[in-house]
Enzyme design. Structure first.
Site, PDB file in Angstrom:
ATOM      1  CE  LYS A   7      -1.808   2.860   2.826  1.00  0.00           C
ATOM      2  NZ  LYS A   7      -1.722   4.090   2.008  1.00  0.00           N
TER       3      LYS A   7
ATOM      4  CD  GLU B 162      13.694   1.112   8.885  1.00  0.00           C
ATOM      5  OE1 GLU B 162      14.187   2.139   9.399  1.00  0.00           O
ATOM      6  OE2 GLU B 162      14.299   0.037   8.810  1.00  0.00           O
TER       7      GLU B 162
ATOM      8  CB  CYS C 238      13.341   9.400   7.643  1.00  0.00           C
ATOM      9  SG  CYS C 238      14.483   8.362   6.717  1.00  0.00           S
TER      10      CYS C 238
ATOM     11  CD  GLU D  52       9.999  13.297  10.778  1.00  0.00           C
ATOM     12  OE1 GLU D  52       8.875  12.779  10.960  1.00  0.00           O
ATOM     13  OE2 GLU D  52      10.924  12.695  10.209  1.00  0.00           O
TER      14      GLU D  52
HETATM   15  P1  NAD Z   1       2.553   8.583   7.362  1.00  0.00           P
HETATM   16  O1  NAD Z   1       2.893   7.850   8.610  1.00  0.00           O
HETATM   17  O2  NAD Z   1       1.488   9.597   7.408  1.00  0.00           O
HETATM   18  O3  NAD Z   1       2.129   7.539   6.212  1.00  0.00           O
HETATM   19  C1  NAD Z   1       2.974   6.507   5.774  1.00  0.00           C
HETATM   20  C2  NAD Z   1       2.127   5.395   5.197  1.00  0.00           C
HETATM   21  O4  NAD Z   1       1.382   4.793   6.249  1.00  0.00           O
HETATM   22  C3  NAD Z   1       1.095   5.855   4.174  1.00  0.00           C
HETATM   23  O5  NAD Z   1       0.962   4.866   3.196  1.00  0.00           O
HETATM   24  C4  NAD Z   1      -0.173   5.964   5.009  1.00  0.00           C
HETATM   25  O6  NAD Z   1      -1.339   5.841   4.245  1.00  0.00           O
HETATM   26  C5  NAD Z   1      -0.003   4.800   5.954  1.00  0.00           C
HETATM   27  N1  NAD Z   1      -0.671   4.898   7.259  1.00  0.00           N
HETATM   28  C6  NAD Z   1      -0.867   6.004   8.008  1.00  0.00           C
HETATM   29  N2  NAD Z   1      -1.497   5.669   9.164  1.00  0.00           N
HETATM   30  C7  NAD Z   1      -1.681   4.329   9.136  1.00  0.00           C
HETATM   31  C8  NAD Z   1      -2.273   3.393  10.031  1.00  0.00           C
HETATM   32  N3  NAD Z   1      -2.801   3.764  11.201  1.00  0.00           N
HETATM   33  N4  NAD Z   1      -2.296   2.084   9.682  1.00  0.00           N
HETATM   34  C9  NAD Z   1      -1.743   1.683   8.527  1.00  0.00           C
HETATM   35  N5  NAD Z   1      -1.195   2.524   7.621  1.00  0.00           N
HETATM   36  C10 NAD Z   1      -1.150   3.837   7.936  1.00  0.00           C
HETATM   37  O7  NAD Z   1       3.932   9.193   6.831  1.00  0.00           O
HETATM   38  P2  NAD Z   1       4.149  10.129   5.572  1.00  0.00           P
HETATM   39  O8  NAD Z   1       3.667  11.492   5.898  1.00  0.00           O
HETATM   40  O9  NAD Z   1       3.654   9.445   4.363  1.00  0.00           O
HETATM   41  O10 NAD Z   1       5.760  10.118   5.482  1.00  0.00           O
HETATM   42  C11 NAD Z   1       6.564  10.955   6.246  1.00  0.00           C
HETATM   43  C12 NAD Z   1       7.107  10.219   7.455  1.00  0.00           C
HETATM   44  O11 NAD Z   1       7.797   9.054   7.055  1.00  0.00           O
HETATM   45  C13 NAD Z   1       8.127  11.060   8.210  1.00  0.00           C
HETATM   46  O12 NAD Z   1       7.858  10.948   9.576  1.00  0.00           O
HETATM   47  C14 NAD Z   1       9.452  10.400   7.868  1.00  0.00           C
HETATM   48  O13 NAD Z   1      10.464  10.588   8.822  1.00  0.00           O
HETATM   49  C15 NAD Z   1       9.033   8.975   7.742  1.00  0.00           C
HETATM   50  N6  NAD Z   1      10.028   8.216   6.958  1.00  0.00           N
HETATM   51  C16 NAD Z   1      10.848   7.343   7.611  1.00  0.00           C
HETATM   52  C17 NAD Z   1      11.829   6.647   6.903  1.00  0.00           C
HETATM   53  C18 NAD Z   1      12.752   5.677   7.605  1.00  0.00           C
HETATM   54  O14 NAD Z   1      13.361   4.867   6.912  1.00  0.00           O
HETATM   55  N7  NAD Z   1      12.899   5.742   8.919  1.00  0.00           N
HETATM   56  C19 NAD Z   1      11.949   6.842   5.530  1.00  0.00           C
HETATM   57  C20 NAD Z   1      11.096   7.736   4.897  1.00  0.00           C
HETATM   58  C21 NAD Z   1      10.126   8.419   5.627  1.00  0.00           C
END
Ligand code: NAD
Length: 478
Positions: free
Chosen positions: A172, A247, A281, A382
């Site tokens: 997804k 992650e 991130c 963040e």
């Molecule tokens: P997000 O957490 O809003 O969404 C990420 C994904 O999770 C999306 O596909 C979203 O639809 C899904 N999602 C959200 N809530 C969910 C739930 N309760 N159950 C299942 N799926 C859910 O993050 P974002 O805004 O898309 O991305 C930015 C974040 O990602 C930042 O915090 C960044 O630091 C993090 N990030 C981390 C890494 C890493 O490797 N540590 C890499 C890239 C991004």
């Protein structure tokens, strides 16, 4: 007609509300995407389960699965321009960065193909009349949930090891960048990975993502995204007693000592926060700079920020395009306002750029804020944008305490010419990756992940495939 989803080898319309993908460079509509409801999520998981138990994929010999992954790698490269442009339109990253990410993704897939065909089971020292060994077995159906900031590499980073291990998956992608995930599903289909092994569903986290974590037939979840979402996923996975690799977010410090190469450090710190539009991130969003060089160092940084080339993502010379969405740009601006409200002083940036075309897109300038206390929101939360909080330090112990004074523990940069000092500070920093006289170097052959609230588990590296397996102990009586 909306873009369809890949379920059980068919491209199907979902019954959820259509999702509009907006180009953040100018607000135009890229496409409408069909989304899943519980019905299509259940269909996708059922297709994955059926393919898994059919053995069509998991029963292949590892070198045979590796052959598909080599084809996946090559097809990514063959479709490089299309995939790069797709991501550019979805999240506004520059075309140069997007092309580079396709190369990286191909490297990731090739690496896991190689691991797949060289990974060994283990024979352990027997303590009785038997041969004892460990074989690494796939979980079954695995949910892969990814964010919007770098879908090209992040989707590849999950698909490749999960498939190498023999799992069937449901991917997804983020609702902001559904197209890249679907394009990867298309590749998996085109290279002949059996139907149902790779499924891709679109939709929001609250609906589709949540169902993918809670579905009783999902045996493992691999998630990259924000810490708040990660916590919700961990809770749901914990309730079901299925493992979740997480992650998550970061608030990583760059520590600049007076004895470092200042020019090199300034470039490293600037790229660490302004590179990838700060939407990374591991962005180095907190700067601790030794007080004796603060003025000189900040001047160098401010000059780099002012010269940062902002442009349309199609401009091959642009270092920064728009933020990934208008909503996200406004969120970043909100953090800068909060920083000023808490006593911060804008050293550079602090708003949208002027110039033709910028008013139509979600642009934001590289921004440096000084004068904050470390407890300020902008220093603790963040922001996920090109905003650097600059803090001076005089005392190493106090600086280390502040650098660690965050719920996050993803990455850290240390800049000094004193090796012993670098080593000492590196040992004391709570972070999954530490760079010494460098920042944001990333290698697929090195484990990556976060301490504290930045995550659980490690992706990448030779054990990256094992993340998607369960060890089975086997005793063969002699
Ligand atoms: P997000 O957490 O809003 O969404 C990420 C994904 O999770 C999306 O596909 C979203 O639809 C899904 N999602 C959200 N809530 C969910 C739930 N309760 N159950 C299942 N799926 C859910 O993050 P974002 O805004 O898309 O991305 C930015 C974040 O990602 C930042 O915090 C960044 O630091 C993090 N990030 C981390 C890494 C890493 O490797 N540590 C890499 C890239 C991004």
């Amino acid at each position: 007609m909306s873009e369809r989803m890949l379920i059980g080898g068919d491209w199907l319309e979902g019954t959820g509300p259509a999702l509009a993908s907006i180009n953040p460079a100018d607000g135009s509509l890229n496409a409408e995407f069909s989304t899943a409801t519980e019905t299509e999520v259940d269909d996708a998981v059922a297709a994955a389960k059926e393919s898994y138990y059919s053995g069509e994929w998991r029963a292949l010999k590892p070198h045979q699965r590796a052959d598909y992954l080599y084809a996946f790698c090559q097809t990514l490269l063959d479709r490089k321009e299309d995939i790069a442009r797709l991501q550019m339109r979805e999240n506004g990253k520059t075309i140069t960065e997007c092309r580079g990410q396709v190369d990286q993704a191909a490297g990731i897939v090739r690496y896991f193909a190689a691991v797949c065909e060289t990974m060994e089971a283990e024979v352990t020292p027997p303590r009785g009349d038997y041969v004892s060994m460990v074989s690494y077995e796939p979980y079954g159906v695995v949910s892969l949930i990814t964010p919007w900031n770098s879908p090209i590499t992040l989707n590849a980073q999950k698909l490749a090891p999960a498939l190498a291990a023999g799992n069937s998956v449901v991917l997804k992608p983020s609702e902001v960048t559904p197209g890249v995930g679907l394009a990867m599903g298309r590749i998996c289909q085109d290279i002949g990975i059996p139907s149902g092994v790779v499924n891709v569903v679109s939709g929001t986290g609250a609906d589709v993502g949540d169902r993918l974590v809670r579905h009783p037939d999902v045996r493992m979840v691999s998630f990259t995204g924000g810490t708040q979402s990660g916590r919700a996923i961990a809770r749901a996975a914990g309730e079901r007693l299925v493992p979740a690799a997480l992650e998550l977010g970061g608030k990583s410090p760059n520590l600049v000592f007076a004895d470092c190469d200042l020019d090199k450090a300034a470039v490293g710190v600037a790229s660490g926060i302004f590179g990838s539009h700060g939407q990374s991130c591991i962005a180095g969003s907190r700067l601790f700079v030794e007080a004796s060089i603060r003025g000189e160092f900040i001047d160098k940084l401010a000059a780099l920020a002012a010269a940062w080339r902002i442009g349309h993502p199609e401009d091959e010379n642009a270092q920064m395009g728009p933020m990934a969405s208008f909503q996200h740009r406004d969120r970043i601006a909100g953090y800068v306002t909060s920083a000023v409200d808490e006593g911060g002083e804008i050293i550079s940036g602090g708003g949208a750029p002027d110039g033709p075309g910028f008013e139509r897109g979600a642009y934001y300038l590289p921004t440096i804020v000084g004068g904050l206390h470390h407890g300020a929101r902008a220093c603790q939360e963040e922001i996920f944008g090109p905003v650097l909080c600059a803090l001076p330090f005089t005392d190493e112990d106090d600086m280390v305490a502040q650098a660690n004074d965050t719920v996050y523990g993803l990455a850290c940069g240390i800049w000094t010419s004193d090796f012993a000092k670098a080593w000492r500070v590196c040992q004391r920093i709570e972070a999954g990756s530490v760079w010494i006289n460098a920042y944001k170097q990333i290698s697929i052959s090195t484990p990556f992940g976060g301490m504290k609230e930045s995550g659980i588990g490690r992706e990448k590296g030779i054990d990256g495939v094992k993340l998607y397996t369960e060890p089975k102990a086997i005793y063969l009586a002699t």
